[in-house]
Write an enzyme that holds these catalytic residues in place. Sequence first.
Site, PDB file in Angstrom:
ATOM      1  CG  HIS A   1      -0.422   0.342   2.512  1.00  0.00           C
ATOM      2  ND1 HIS A   1      -0.240  -0.605   3.481  1.00  0.00           N
ATOM      3  CD2 HIS A   1       0.006   1.507   3.054  1.00  0.00           C
ATOM      4  CE1 HIS A   1       0.271  -0.047   4.554  1.00  0.00           C
ATOM      5  NE2 HIS A   1       0.444   1.242   4.324  1.00  0.00           N
TER       6      HIS A   1
ATOM      7  NE  ARG B   1       0.281  12.178   8.228  1.00  0.00           N
ATOM      8  CZ  ARG B   1       1.421  11.559   7.940  1.00  0.00           C
ATOM      9  NH1 ARG B   1       1.951  11.690   6.740  1.00  0.00           N
ATOM     10  NH2 ARG B   1       2.028  10.817   8.832  1.00  0.00           N
TER      11      ARG B   1
ATOM     12  CD  GLU C   1      -2.278   3.458   5.922  1.00  0.00           C
ATOM     13  OE1 GLU C   1      -1.908   4.318   6.727  1.00  0.00           O
ATOM     14  OE2 GLU C   1      -1.702   2.352   5.780  1.00  0.00           O
TER      15      GLU C   1
ATOM     16  CG  ASN D   1      -3.463  12.569  11.214  1.00  0.00           C
ATOM     17  OD1 ASN D   1      -3.315  11.508  11.781  1.00  0.00           O
ATOM     18  ND2 ASN D   1      -2.655  12.971  10.251  1.00  0.00           N
TER      19      ASN D   1
ATOM     20  CG  HIS E   1       2.902  11.120 -10.537  1.00  0.00           C
ATOM     21  ND1 HIS E   1       4.136  11.537 -10.967  1.00  0.00           N
ATOM     22  CD2 HIS E   1       2.606  10.013 -11.270  1.00  0.00           C
ATOM     23  CE1 HIS E   1       4.566  10.732 -11.917  1.00  0.00           C
ATOM     24  NE2 HIS E   1       3.659   9.787 -12.123  1.00  0.00           N
TER      25      HIS E   1
ATOM     26  CD  GLU F   1       1.799   9.408 -15.520  1.00  0.00           C
ATOM     27  OE1 GLU F   1       2.215   9.498 -16.681  1.00  0.00           O
ATOM     28  OE2 GLU F   1       2.511   9.061 -14.559  1.00  0.00           O
TER      29      GLU F   1
END
Length: 131
Positions: free
Chosen positions: A6, A10, A53, A57, A72, A122
């Site tokens: 993964h 954030r 993922e 927060n 990217h 992309e």
Amino acid sequence: MAKFVHSMIRVLDEARSVDFYGRAFNLKVADRFDFENFTLVYLSNHENTFELELTVNKGQDGPYAPGNGYGHSAFVVDDVDAEHARFEEAGFSPRKLVDFEHDGRKLARFFFVQDPDGYQIEVIQKQGRYR
């Protein structure tokens, strides 16, 4: 051997990000873990074992700055022209389609789109090394 499983980003608004990645790339919530100070959301689809993922927060009150080190992410699609049109229709504001060449040989056809948190993605035509 090592298996790449993964990549984490954030995000400020879980619902907005889940909606974007669902509508743009057909990624669905595979798992969600809520902790006291943060939430982890794992997105995937039937074409991949790799997951995205999302880390949310709690208490974050402003957008994250991707910074100058982030590059990217990339997704391969069967028909990049059709996807570009679909992204425009969905209001995702994709950048222009590009035919990328090296020494007179076409390496890729692609466009970029920005997610709700400013991450660049992309979208590449499935061909050559991108299958």
